[in-house]
Design a protein around this motif. Structure first.
Motif, PDB file in Angstrom:
ATOM      1  N   SER A  66       0.917  -1.397  -0.101  1.00 35.15           N
ATOM      2  CA  SER A  66      -0.028   0.474   0.185  1.00 35.15           C
ATOM      3  C   SER A  66       1.002   1.490   0.267  1.00 35.15           C
ATOM      4  CB  SER A  66      -0.891  -0.064   1.464  1.00 35.15           C
ATOM      5  OG  SER A  66      -0.124  -0.440   2.617  1.00 35.15           O
ATOM      6  N   ASP A  67       2.387   1.374   0.522  1.00 33.38           N
ATOM      7  CA  ASP A  67       3.085   2.060   1.320  1.00 33.38           C
ATOM      8  C   ASP A  67       4.215   2.480  -0.364  1.00 33.38           C
ATOM      9  OD1 ASP A  67       3.885  -0.034   2.260  1.00 33.38           O
ATOM     10  OD2 ASP A  67       5.003   1.718   3.912  1.00 33.38           O
ATOM     11  N   SER A  68       3.610   2.349  -1.712  1.00 32.88           N
ATOM     12  CA  SER A  68       4.928   2.103  -2.025  1.00 32.88           C
ATOM     13  C   SER A  68       5.256   2.787  -2.392  1.00 32.88           C
ATOM     14  CB  SER A  68       4.629   1.767  -3.129  1.00 32.88           C
ATOM     15  OG  SER A  68       3.522   2.696  -3.974  1.00 32.88           O
ATOM     16  N   PRO A  69       7.004   2.932  -2.349  1.00 33.82           N
ATOM     17  CA  PRO A  69       7.948   3.647  -2.447  1.00 33.82           C
ATOM     18  C   PRO A  69       7.767   4.322  -3.530  1.00 33.82           C
ATOM     19  CG  PRO A  69       9.266   1.931  -2.193  1.00 33.82           C
ATOM     20  CD  PRO A  69       7.633   1.439  -1.422  1.00 33.82           C
ATOM     21  N   ASP A  70       8.961   5.413  -3.610  1.00 30.57           N
ATOM     22  CA  ASP A  70       8.653   5.983  -4.999  1.00 30.57           C
ATOM     23  C   ASP A  70       9.895   5.295  -5.769  1.00 30.57           C
ATOM     24  OD1 ASP A  70       8.820   7.585  -7.085  1.00 30.57           O
ATOM     25  OD2 ASP A  70      10.788   9.025  -6.006  1.00 30.57           O
ATOM     26  N   LEU A  71       8.954   4.680  -7.420  1.00 30.45           N
ATOM     27  CA  LEU A  71      10.080   3.828  -8.367  1.00 30.45           C
ATOM     28  C   LEU A  71      10.450   4.533  -8.284  1.00 30.45           C
ATOM     29  CD1 LEU A  71       6.603   2.249  -9.943  1.00 30.45           C
ATOM     30  CD2 LEU A  71       8.013   1.001  -8.280  1.00 30.45           C
ATOM     31  N   LEU A  72      10.937   5.889  -8.669  1.00 38.10           N
ATOM     32  CA  LEU A  72      11.620   6.693 -10.079  1.00 38.10           C
ATOM     33  C   LEU A  72      13.288   6.356  -8.895  1.00 38.10           C
ATOM     34  CD1 LEU A  72       9.838   9.275 -11.022  1.00 38.10           C
ATOM     35  CD2 LEU A  72      11.042   7.780 -12.085  1.00 38.10           C
ATOM     36  N   SER A  73      13.399   6.161  -7.356  1.00 40.62           N
ATOM     37  CA  SER A  73      14.347   6.280  -6.573  1.00 40.62           C
ATOM     38  C   SER A  73      15.088   4.644  -6.400  1.00 40.62           C
ATOM     39  CB  SER A  73      14.181   6.588  -4.966  1.00 40.62           C
ATOM     40  OG  SER A  73      13.115   5.958  -4.642  1.00 40.62           O
ATOM     41  N   MET A  74      14.359   3.966  -7.510  1.00 36.76           N
ATOM     42  CA  MET A  74      15.254   2.687  -7.226  1.00 36.76           C
ATOM     43  C   MET A  74      16.208   2.152  -8.252  1.00 36.76           C
ATOM     44  SD  MET A  74      11.575   0.339  -5.850  1.00 36.76           S
ATOM     45  CE  MET A  74      11.306   0.742  -4.139  1.00 36.76           C
ATOM     46  N   PRO A  75      16.730   1.825  -8.169  1.00 40.66           N
ATOM     47  CA  PRO A  75      17.812   1.573  -9.294  1.00 40.66           C
ATOM     48  C   PRO A  75      16.949  -0.013 -10.109  1.00 40.66           C
ATOM     49  CG  PRO A  75      18.559   0.134  -7.226  1.00 40.66           C
ATOM     50  CD  PRO A  75      17.545   0.789  -7.012  1.00 40.66           C
ATOM     51  N   SER A  76      16.517  -0.176  -9.327  1.00 46.32           N
ATOM     52  CA  SER A  76      15.351  -2.344 -10.418  1.00 46.32           C
ATOM     53  C   SER A  76      13.685  -2.223  -9.706  1.00 46.32           C
ATOM     54  CB  SER A  76      15.993  -2.970 -10.760  1.00 46.32           C
ATOM     55  OG  SER A  76      16.591  -3.921  -9.532  1.00 46.32           O
ATOM     56  N   PRO A  77      13.065  -2.642 -10.865  1.00 44.94           N
ATOM     57  CA  PRO A  77      11.440  -2.559 -11.058  1.00 44.94           C
ATOM     58  C   PRO A  77      11.908  -3.801  -9.896  1.00 44.94           C
ATOM     59  CG  PRO A  77      12.357  -3.255 -13.268  1.00 44.94           C
ATOM     60  CD  PRO A  77      13.470  -2.871 -12.504  1.00 44.94           C
ATOM     61  N   PRO A  78      10.894  -3.263  -8.393  1.00 45.50           N
ATOM     62  CA  PRO A  78      10.951  -3.874  -7.617  1.00 45.50           C
ATOM     63  C   PRO A  78       9.969  -5.231  -8.339  1.00 45.50           C
ATOM     64  CG  PRO A  78       9.571  -2.191  -7.625  1.00 45.50           C
ATOM     65  CD  PRO A  78      10.498  -2.235  -8.788  1.00 45.50           C
ATOM     66  N   PRO A  79      10.334  -6.848  -7.543  1.00 44.61           N
ATOM     67  CA  PRO A  79       9.448  -7.980  -7.538  1.00 44.61           C
ATOM     68  C   PRO A  79       8.290  -7.627  -7.741  1.00 44.61           C
ATOM     69  CG  PRO A  79      11.198  -8.039  -6.039  1.00 44.61           C
ATOM     70  CD  PRO A  79      10.876  -6.613  -6.173  1.00 44.61           C
ATOM     71  N   TYR A  80       7.457  -6.753  -6.835  1.00 43.35           N
ATOM     72  CA  TYR A  80       5.800  -6.986  -7.118  1.00 43.35           C
ATOM     73  C   TYR A  80       5.379  -6.609  -8.374  1.00 43.35           C
ATOM     74  CZ  TYR A  80       6.089  -2.257  -6.146  1.00 43.35           C
ATOM     75  OH  TYR A  80       6.115  -0.552  -5.918  1.00 43.35           O
ATOM     76  N   ARG A  81       6.512  -5.422  -9.831  1.00 45.26           N
ATOM     77  CA  ARG A  81       5.519  -4.962 -10.639  1.00 45.26           C
ATOM     78  C   ARG A  81       5.757  -6.084 -11.692  1.00 45.26           C
ATOM     79  NH1 ARG A  81       8.034  -0.391 -12.966  1.00 45.26           N
ATOM     80  NH2 ARG A  81       6.008  -0.579 -13.822  1.00 45.26           N
ATOM     81  N   ALA A  82       6.697  -7.350 -11.431  1.00 39.79           N
ATOM     82  CA  ALA A  82       6.770  -8.375 -12.096  1.00 39.79           C
ATOM     83  C   ALA A  82       5.143  -9.075 -12.877  1.00 39.79           C
ATOM     84  CB  ALA A  82       7.554  -9.602 -11.607  1.00 39.79           C
ATOM     85  N   ARG A  83       3.912  -8.828 -11.950  1.00 34.79           N
ATOM     86  CA  ARG A  83       2.921  -9.244 -11.976  1.00 34.79           C
ATOM     87  C   ARG A  83       2.290  -8.183 -13.182  1.00 34.79           C
ATOM     88  NH1 ARG A  83       1.287 -14.958 -10.711  1.00 34.79           N
ATOM     89  NH2 ARG A  83       3.576 -15.780  -9.768  1.00 34.79           N
ATOM     90  N   GLU A  84       3.284  -6.907 -12.657  1.00 33.06           N
ATOM     91  CA  GLU A  84       2.356  -6.083 -14.318  1.00 33.06           C
ATOM     92  C   GLU A  84       2.558  -6.094 -15.820  1.00 33.06           C
ATOM     93  OE1 GLU A  84       2.748  -2.755 -11.887  1.00 33.06           O
ATOM     94  OE2 GLU A  84       1.555  -3.175 -10.077  1.00 33.06           O
TER      95      GLU A  84
END
Lengths: 409, 144
Positions: A66-84
């Motif tokens: 629910s409290d997803s952190p800022d994607l832009l600050s991440m070096p790579s896509p987080p695991p939960y985005r794999a399903r999308e």
């Protein structure tokens, strides 16, 4: 018809300019320190079942927090985005992977260490495992099929089947696309890496050179001749030199780019490792057979002889035969502009090989090459590989022929 | 001089081991208002979910393209793309076009000549005729 400019429409989202520069990017450990950080959910496979049952249950998806952190600050896509990611699902289906291999792991295989230096989210550990498996399966397939191959030819065959170049080609053939710039907001179906072009003229990569701490091989600085047999000990599976890297602090920074084919090789290796961990040994073997060993390599074209006549006479001396004699079998047009000679090499009146050429030297050369190839390319009619005996209910292993090795001249 | 080796890569043969469908992405563009998109819109509502389910290895994008004719565009592994305009086509005809793009290899269309429809990298078991070896055969045959 006007071309669609989808990239321009979505450019505000995908443009690297919209992202904070890498220098101002918060360090990885900063957002790992959040207690509820979703990226703390590593998708490392647990202890695997070597002979897994065939129940195909869908692994639990990592849900979007629910409290997803800022994607832009991440070096790579987080695991939960794999399903999308539709791209990732399509890749999963294209490779006919079992549903027991989760999308999250496939997404992790696509994250190179140049994109995300954290070993919990990049593919480095999987790639190490997969690389070992690939070299093991390839080497046993080559050596059991051609037990007399010279070491140099074995190295070149290994490189032909599972070297970085072929793995790069395979990645393209699988339809994997490379992200222009890695980041948390990028679709998880892209290969995430930082890469540079190789120089074509010299073949040297344009990457900043690795700070070498020296070489693995002892006495490397003395400039001694490197023998073939020592390369099996000190060099890697392709006969290339292994360079020692300086310990922590002075090693190559993970963020520095690598050649694209290395990143692709890391992906394929990691995928093999992931298949092994999630689907077991048998599935790995099937994957290897279908994608790697199904490729075509004419091993007889890998040889490069310098002095075949001398090699042949040494070989025959070692094996206890009479020294070879070259004889003209037939010829035509000796005085013409296009003479053709057919020469055979014989030992004890038995023909070992035959060659044709426009001169006697050329024909004799080719005859000796044919004789050597027929020796080195001996292949048993029925060959098994050692890993087949690991399957349940396999026949007892019968030792294969072990050759003395190539002739040393 | 020890034996050297020439480095070369093994050649892939799609379908000998694994088969990779060459179409990797299909884009469907439609218009909500224009009449030429009627069949396309029906296709998108009724048949596209079935098509997507039966070919999971294709990424499918659906996007509106207002005031233009409907288009299906296929992207292929070799980097090429093919686009088919499906204006005024019925739903089933659109499906046919989509299947055509799905099954295409992405190569340029070229005529397959009679004997070369199937190519192989393996050597022929019969060997290649050699002009050097006729005489011996002849001697054997006629017992000279």
């Amino acid at each position: 018809m006007k071309p669609l400019r989808l990239l321009r429409w979505s450019g505000t989202v995908l443009s690297p300019r919209a992202r904070p520069s890498p220098l101002t990017r918060p360090s990885f450990h900063q957002y790992l320190s959040f207690p509820s950080s979703p990226r703390a959910q590593s998708n490392v496979a647990s202890i695997f079942d070597p002979e897994p049952d065939d129940t195909t249950e869908d692994p639990p998806a990592l849900s979007r927090p629910s409290d997803s952190p800022d994607l832009l600050s991440m070096p790579s896509p987080p695991p939960y985005r794999a399903r999308e990611s539709a791209k990732l699902a399509a890749l999963h289906a294209r490779l006919s992977l079992s549903p027991r291999l989760p999308f999250e792991t496939l997404a992790r295989c696509l994250i190179d260490s140049t994109a995300d230096p954290d070993p919990r989210f990049n593919n480095s550990s999987l790639a190490l495992l997969g690389s070992s498996l690939l070299s093991y399966y390839t080497s046993e397939a080559i050596l059991c099929r051609f037990p007399r191959l010279p070491t140099e030819v074995v190295f070149a065959s290994m490189w032909a089947y599972c070297g970085p170049k072929i793995l790069g080609i395979m990645t393209r053939e699988w339809g994997v696309e490379v992200a222009a710039e890695p980041g948390g907001e990028v679709d998880a179906g892209y290969l995430q890496c930082r890469w540079v072009e190789r120089k074509d003229s010299t073949g040297q990569p344009t990457v900043p050179d690795v700070k070498e701490a020296g070489k693995i091989r002892p006495n490397a600085d003395k400039g001694w001749r490197v023998g073939v047999s020592s390369r099996t000990v000190y060099d890697n599976q392709f006969g290339d030199e292994i360079k020692k890297q300086k310990p922590d602090g002075e090693t190559r920074k993970q963020q520095e780019p690598i050649p694209l084919e290395e990143a692709c090789a890391n992906f394929v290796n990691a995928l093999v490792g992931a298949v092994y961990l999630h689907l077991g040994r048998r599935a790995t073997k099937v994957f290897f057979t279908q994608h790697i060993m199904s490729r075509h390599l004419d091993v007889s074209k890998v040889f490069n002889f310098r002095q075949p006549s001398r090699d042949l006479s040494r070989l025959l001396a070692r094996e206890g035969f009479e020294s070879p004699v070259a004889r003209i079998k037939s010829e035509t047009g000796r005085a013409s502009r296009h003479p053709v000679f057919v020469v055979g090499v014989y030992t004890d009146n038995q023909e070992l090989g035959e060659g044709t050429g426009a001169s006697l030297q050329e024909a004799r050369f080719k005859a000796a090459v044919a004789a050597l190839k027929s020796w080195y390319l001996y292949s048993p009619l029925e060959s098994r590989v050692p890993s087949e005996t690991l399957e349940s209910g396999a026949k007892k292993w019968e030792p294969l022929m072990v050759d003395m090795g190539e002739v040393i001249v | 001089m020890p034996i050297k080796a020439i480095r070369q890569t093994a050649i892939g043969r799609n379908g000998v081991g694994a088969f990779i469908l060459q179409c990797k992405r299909l884009d469907f563009h439609y218009c909500d208002w224009a009449g030429s998109s009627r069949g396309m819109n029906q296709f998108l509502t009724h048949l596209l979910p079935i098509l997507a389910r039966t070919s999971p290895s294709i990424e499918i994008h659906v996007s509106p393209r207002p005031s233009h004719h409907p288009v299906i565009r296929g992207h292929y592994i070799n980097g090429r793309e093919k686009a088919i305009c499906v204006r005024n086509l019925e739903m089933q005809q659109v499906l046919k076009k989509a299947e055509l793009l799905r099954d295409a290899s992405g190569e340029k269309l070229r005529r397959v000549k009679g004997g070369r429809a199937v190519g192989s990298l393996n050597e022929g078991v019969r060997g290649v005729w050699s002009p050097m070896h006729g005489a011996e055969k002849k001697e054997e045959m006629f017992g000279r």
